[in-house]
Enzyme design. Sequence first.
Site: not given
Length: 273
Positions: A28, A30-31, A34, A147, A150, A181-182, A184
């Site tokens: 979620g 979302l930016h 995403h 990521d 990951q 973009l993140s 966080r």
Amino acid sequence: MIIARTAVELRAALDSKAGSVGFVPTMGALHVGHRTLIEKARVENDVVVVSIFVNPTQFLAGEDLSKYPRREEADFKICELSGVNVLFYPEIDSMYGTDEISIKAPDVRGYILEGASRPGHFDGVLTVVMKLLNLVRASRAYFGKKDAQQLSLITQMVKNFFMDVEIIAVDTVRESDGLALSSRNVYLTQEDRVEALKLSASLKRATHLVMQGVRETNVICRVMMDILQPLKVEYVAIVNRRFEAIPEVIIGDTIVLVAARVGSTRLIDNVWM
Ligand code: PAF
């Protein structure tokens, strides 16, 4: 757009659709990053499924699980406007029971770099991604290169468990000044935001050095560390696509990574060469 809140609702929604399924798992907030994943999934598939689930098992004690940004209404709107067909939005007890079997990240690749800073994090990521991939049964699943570790571990899991899904790596989306973009980034104050640019600046400098012919990874790491001062750097590393440390950059098989704390926010970034 169908909103499914349980595995049963998700299956019913998917059974009502025909064709290839592109899946974008998210937590979620979302930016544009995403939205880029969703757009790629939409172009390459008949049906697009997005999941929004803030997965508790990938947060360590003391991390930002309780304050992780949650934006239900805005996220639903973004999904709808982006042409998502099915949004999977489960509660925790639809995803986890008690005393469960979980996936364990590999001893080395799962516990270096991000895994060293956040031991156990990738066990939680791989476990939830395995659950989500089994639920959605997608043709393709989309993950951001930001990521990188990951992405590499999920690709390995899919291979090791003979899972029938193609993992698609999508380039990092950046602000015009370079900041990756993140979700966080919302934690950053105005001053933090300026300091945070040191991460992308150090990667840009690494790219320039390589373009000028420098290959020694220790030289490049030293220059990056200088640029990152006075941030609290967790690591600067140069690895191949299997996440093994390399003495020299190999064009086409190198990732330069950085993780640092900006104020109280932990940020990561990388560049693939
Ligand atoms: O990258 C993320 O947002 C999460 O780690 C993921 C892949 C959705 C698993 O919770």
